[in-house]
Design an enzyme around this catalytic site. Sequence first.
Site, PDB file in Angstrom:
ATOM      1  N   LYS A  37       0.792  -1.227   0.289  1.00 39.44           N
ATOM      2  CA  LYS A  37       0.091  -0.653  -0.185  1.00 39.44           C
ATOM      3  C   LYS A  37       1.142   0.722  -0.002  1.00 39.44           C
ATOM      4  O   LYS A  37       0.203   1.917  -0.824  1.00 39.44           O
ATOM      5  CB  LYS A  37      -0.472  -0.147   1.112  1.00 39.44           C
ATOM      6  CG  LYS A  37      -1.702   1.236   1.040  1.00 39.44           C
ATOM      7  CD  LYS A  37      -3.600   0.945   2.055  1.00 39.44           C
ATOM      8  CE  LYS A  37      -2.753   1.345   3.589  1.00 39.44           C
ATOM      9  NZ  LYS A  37      -2.714   1.814   4.142  1.00 39.44           N
ATOM     10  N   GLY A 110      -4.728   7.585   5.099  1.00 39.69           N
ATOM     11  CA  GLY A 110      -4.291   8.825   6.459  1.00 39.69           C
ATOM     12  C   GLY A 110      -3.007   9.294   4.912  1.00 39.69           C
ATOM     13  O   GLY A 110      -2.041  10.065   5.102  1.00 39.69           O
ATOM     14  N   ASP A 333       1.929  -1.089  11.736  1.00 41.23           N
ATOM     15  CA  ASP A 333      -0.060  -1.535  10.972  1.00 41.23           C
ATOM     16  C   ASP A 333       0.142  -2.683  11.476  1.00 41.23           C
ATOM     17  O   ASP A 333      -0.678  -3.521  11.241  1.00 41.23           O
ATOM     18  CB  ASP A 333       0.403  -1.449   9.737  1.00 41.23           C
ATOM     19  CG  ASP A 333      -0.108  -0.141   9.512  1.00 41.23           C
ATOM     20  OD1 ASP A 333       0.583   0.307   9.965  1.00 41.23           O
ATOM     21  OD2 ASP A 333       0.763   0.424   8.266  1.00 41.23           O
ATOM     22  N   ARG A 364      -6.838   1.814  17.515  1.00 37.66           N
ATOM     23  CA  ARG A 364      -6.910   0.066  17.733  1.00 37.66           C
ATOM     24  C   ARG A 364      -6.213  -0.608  18.610  1.00 37.66           C
ATOM     25  O   ARG A 364      -6.217  -1.387  19.169  1.00 37.66           O
ATOM     26  CB  ARG A 364      -5.364  -0.200  16.367  1.00 37.66           C
ATOM     27  CG  ARG A 364      -6.041   0.241  15.265  1.00 37.66           C
ATOM     28  CD  ARG A 364      -4.893  -0.379  14.124  1.00 37.66           C
ATOM     29  NE  ARG A 364      -5.150   0.412  12.492  1.00 37.66           N
ATOM     30  CZ  ARG A 364      -4.754   0.447  11.587  1.00 37.66           C
ATOM     31  NH1 ARG A 364      -3.233   0.313  11.626  1.00 37.66           N
ATOM     32  NH2 ARG A 364      -5.287   0.007  10.916  1.00 37.66           N
ATOM     33  N   ARG A 406      -7.508  -3.541   8.980  1.00 39.00           N
ATOM     34  CA  ARG A 406      -6.455  -3.711  10.155  1.00 39.00           C
ATOM     35  C   ARG A 406      -7.029  -5.470  10.598  1.00 39.00           C
ATOM     36  O   ARG A 406      -6.764  -6.044  11.390  1.00 39.00           O
ATOM     37  CB  ARG A 406      -5.331  -3.638   9.738  1.00 39.00           C
ATOM     38  CG  ARG A 406      -4.163  -3.007   9.061  1.00 39.00           C
ATOM     39  CD  ARG A 406      -2.921  -3.016   9.314  1.00 39.00           C
ATOM     40  NE  ARG A 406      -2.606  -2.001   8.043  1.00 39.00           N
ATOM     41  CZ  ARG A 406      -2.580  -2.359   6.902  1.00 39.00           C
ATOM     42  NH1 ARG A 406      -2.205  -3.466   6.508  1.00 39.00           N
ATOM     43  NH2 ARG A 406      -1.962  -1.112   5.852  1.00 39.00           N
TER      44      ARG A 406
HETATM   45  C1  S3P Z   1       2.829   4.566   6.867  1.00 37.17           C
HETATM   46  C2  S3P Z   1       2.976   5.014   7.421  1.00 37.17           C
HETATM   47  C3  S3P Z   1       2.575   4.690   8.606  1.00 37.17           C
HETATM   48  C4  S3P Z   1       1.483   3.341   8.364  1.00 37.17           C
HETATM   49  C5  S3P Z   1       0.619   3.945   7.452  1.00 37.17           C
HETATM   50  C6  S3P Z   1       1.143   4.079   5.899  1.00 37.17           C
HETATM   51  C7  S3P Z   1       3.170   5.703   5.368  1.00 37.17           C
HETATM   52  O1  S3P Z   1       1.970   5.432   9.021  1.00 37.17           O
HETATM   53  O2  S3P Z   1       0.639   3.273   9.760  1.00 37.17           O
HETATM   54  O3  S3P Z   1      -0.269   2.658   6.481  1.00 37.17           O
HETATM   55  O4  S3P Z   1       2.341   4.681   3.678  1.00 37.17           O
HETATM   56  O5  S3P Z   1       3.486   6.057   4.734  1.00 37.17           O
HETATM   57  P1  S3P Z   1       2.967   6.838  10.278  1.00 37.17           P
HETATM   58  O6  S3P Z   1       3.564   7.638   9.571  1.00 37.17           O
HETATM   59  O7  S3P Z   1       1.345   7.317  10.458  1.00 37.17           O
HETATM   60  O8  S3P Z   1       3.452   5.610  11.395  1.00 37.17           O
END
Ligand code: S3P
Length: 448
Positions: A37, A110, A333, A364, A406
């Site tokens: 992802k 996010g 994650d 979570r 998840r």
């Molecule tokens: C991600 C970073 C992580 C992860 C998210 C994907 C990314 O988040 O939890 O699923 O692709 O940069 P954080 O940077 O907020 O820890």
Amino acid sequence: MLSAPITQNSIADHQSLTIRSHGNLALQGRIRVPGDKSISHRALMLGALAEGETQIEGLLLGEDPRSTAACFQAMGAIISELNSQRVTVQGIGLGNLREPDDVLNAGNSGTTMRLMLGILASHAGRFFTVTGDQSLRSRPMSRVIQPLQQMGATIWSRQGGFAPLAVQGQPLKSFHYHSPIASAQVKSCILLAGLATEGKTTVTEPALSRDHSERMLRAFGAEVLVDPETCSATVVGPARLTGQSVVVPGDISSAAFWLVAGAIVPGSDLVIENVGVNPTRTGILDALAAMEANVTLENQRQVAGEPVADLRVRHSSLQACTIAGDLVPRLIDEIPILAVAAAFARGTTVIRDAAELRVKESDRIAVMAAQLTRMGAQVSERPDGLEITGGSLLKGAEVDSHTDHRIAMSLAIAALNAQGSTTIHRAEAASISYPDFVKTLESLLANG
Ligand code: S3P
């Protein structure tokens, strides 16, 4: 005759997944998991910002990358129909995104919202509005708004730094940001803002987070300096990006469900092919090794700048472990599924330094504690993690994903090893990162 172990039901807009187990659901076979992802988002974004064509093989076709693709299409990038064989992106060159005539919607993602904010903030002279779904609108955006403002960005948010957001693109100043959290989303946002900014933009983190942005920015032609000793990454701007061929490996965060399933369900033996094993992501393998799981890496190789391997897992009895410190960003994650592993391990597993879990797609910590407790596990919440004492027999129950992908998949794996029938409500959340999760589960059970 025994009824099929898995059924899916639709209730209004939601789906529930019921899994019936009598401790007999061994998993066997060779599978592939969907594309990573994090890498999928970055390939679409850098492809849109590059000059020329980018070809992406193995893109994740989940809801999150679809949100990224839709946002960049609305700003002028031409992206072919999304499929996992090959997606092409006709980039429009750094600084050339068009002002969209509607709100950009990052959906549940996010990564889309935070990384995109760095790109938008540095697009001088253009105005953007950004929103997301209910979960994303409750997640903190100040962690990227504040450092971007220190670079000179103009961003408006709801009280407390929540989306919807508005951005007036500006020329930014280069900057050294000392991030209080190890977050690849924060780091990547600032590095992407630095692409269009004269001079060196640096992010230093308290522990190293995933480095996919640094690797891919380099592959697209940006000058990127990294110092693993100080957990710092620098981009030198203004950069010029050129379209590339990207091969997206399988997502270790999706493989994690099968690794834990194979480890906890007696009689299991499975191979997950073509999984990305970038060292900033392999905390799950370290944690499972500490738990004495039987996981081996086969056929290790490099594919388009990322290390890849086939992972084999066989059932074994697990030991409790401690998950804390610098390990946490390397498996952030995977904590929900590791909590499931802990519920079947001897002794008490302690997970700490993981308060970040409270601001993911759901809280979570609270959600896993509540749902596993419903299944009979001994779990207690800490402000920054969980304590799980394994060994009690889990029983089927009605549980809820809280619309978190998840959580939905972690609970499905717990159900495989619980006695009786477990119904996971709002299980369709899995399609955010793993649209074929149930199909793959059925195929592994058919072989077992
Ligand atoms: C991600 C970073 C992580 C992860 C998210 C994907 C990314 O988040 O939890 O699923 O692709 O940069 P954080 O940077 O907020 O820890």
